[in-house]
Design an enzyme around this catalytic site. Sequence first.
Site, PDB file in Angstrom:
ATOM      1  N   GLY A 187      -0.353   8.547  -3.015  1.00 28.23           N
ATOM      2  CA  GLY A 187       0.184   7.253  -2.555  1.00 28.23           C
ATOM      3  C   GLY A 187      -0.035   6.185  -3.601  1.00 28.23           C
ATOM      4  N   ASN A 188       0.124   4.938  -3.215  1.00 29.67           N
ATOM      5  CA  ASN A 188      -0.141   3.844  -4.155  1.00 29.67           C
ATOM      6  C   ASN A 188      -0.664   2.628  -3.380  1.00 29.67           C
ATOM      7  OD1 ASN A 188       2.209   2.047  -3.417  1.00 29.67           O
ATOM      8  ND2 ASN A 188       3.315   3.905  -4.016  1.00 29.67           N
ATOM      9  N   HIS A 189      -0.990   1.570  -4.122  1.00 35.17           N
ATOM     10  CA  HIS A 189      -1.683   0.433  -3.516  1.00 35.17           C
ATOM     11  C   HIS A 189      -0.752  -0.624  -2.913  1.00 35.17           C
ATOM     12  CE1 HIS A 189      -5.602   1.682  -4.715  1.00 35.17           C
ATOM     13  NE2 HIS A 189      -5.253   1.804  -5.985  1.00 35.17           N
TER      14      HIS A 189
END
Length: 399
Positions: A208-210
Site C-alpha cells: 500500500g502507500n501513505h
Amino acid sequence: MRGKRILLGITGGIAAYKITFLIRLLKKNGADVKCIMTPSAVDFISPLVVSTLSNNPVGIEFWNKQNGTWNNHVEYGLWADLFVVAPLTANTLSKMANGSCDNLLLATYLSMKTKTIVAPAMDLDMYAHPTTQRNLELLTKDGVQIIPVESGELASGLSGEGRMAEPDTVFEYIENIVGASKNDFLGKKVIITAGPTYEALDPVRFIGNHSSGKMGFRIAEEFLARGAKVMLVTGPTHLSLENEDLEFIQIKSADEMLHEVQQRWTDCDYGVFAAAVADYRPKNKETEKIKKKADDMIIELVKNPDILKWAGSVKTDQQYLIGFALETQDLIKNGTKKLEAKNLNMIVMNSLKDIGAGFGVDTNKISILDNRNNLESFELKSKEAVAKDILNYLKTYIG
Ligand code: C5P
C-alpha cells in the site's frame, strides 16, 4: 473570484499595512478591487500604495477639496459584490454598530446593498472590553460577518487576542462568500477517486502507500457544497463522509476501484482521480498466510490497470476529466505528456519536495495545467482551499 467586485474599507490601525497583501491576493485571483480609507488610516498606509495595487483611485473624503468631485457612497454601495472592512478598529466598530456617519467609509457601510464582513484588529484589553464585545454582537445581529481575531504578538508589545486575521485567512472568507455558489455544479454528476489502494499478498498482508485520502475527500465536499451529485470511490482511509447527494463506495484494490469506476463513469459529467493507485500488485494472492522460510523472498508483481487512462479512453467531449500527478520538475513537459497520454482536460500537479505538500498532511501546494496550455501555480494552502481552487479553475475552464 474573477470579475467579482470587492470594496475594501481600511481603518486606522497598525494592521492596515497587511491590506497590501490582501489587495494583491484579490487582484491575482481576478477580482476588481476598490478601496476606501478613513482619514486616520492614511497615517498608517499611503493611499498611493493602495491605489497603485488596487489599480483604482482611493476614496477618503466625501469630496475632493482640490477639484470638488464628489465621492458617492451610494455608488460604492451599488458597485460592490462584497464590502470588507479590514482592519476594523474599535472606533469604527463602535460607529458602525451605532449608525454614525461622519466619514466616507461609514456612509458607504450604511449604503451597502450587499454583505459586509469585518476583520477586527486591536489591543487585547480593547478587544476584551465589554463595549467592544457588545458592539461586535450588535454588528453580528445586523448581519455583518466577523472574521475572528487571532492570538499573538500585538503592536503594543503585549501578547494576546486582538491581532487581525492574516490576509490569507481574510481572502478565504471573501472567497467563500463571493467565489463559489451553491448552484455552480447543480445537478452535475461527479466521480472522484481517493485514498490508497491495498494490493493483497496474502489474507493479512498487502502492498500500500501513505495516501490519507484527504485531498479527494475535500474535493468531494466542495462539489457537494456547490450542488453536484458525487460518487466517491475510496481506498482504505480513516475518513468518512455522509451527504444525501453522496454515494460512498469503499474498495481495497486497484481492480476493485476500476470495477466501480467502470460502472459509473459513462453517466458522469466530471471525473476527478485523486487516488494514489498502486502501479503494481502481487501476481499471486496466497490464500493462506505466507510462512517464513528462506532468508530471501522474491515477490513477483504485475502491472495494475490505469483507471484514469481507461476513463480518458472512453471520455466524450461533454465529459471533463481531471488527473493528479506528483511531479518535481519540468511541470509543463511532464504534465503535458500525461495530459495527452490519458486524454485529460486538466492535471493537478503537486510536489513531495515542497514542505507541507502531498501525502498525509492537511496542506497542499499545487499547479494546474490544462489541455489548452494554461499553467497556474498556487500558494501552499489548506486542502480545503486547494479543493476550492481546483473547482474554481474547472468552472472557468468550462466557461
Ligand atoms: O501515471 P501516474 O500514476 O503518475 O498518474 C497519476 C494519476 O493517474 C492520478 O490521477 C491517479 O489517480 C491516476 N491513476 C489511476 N490508476 C492507476 C494509476 C494512476 O487512476 N493505476
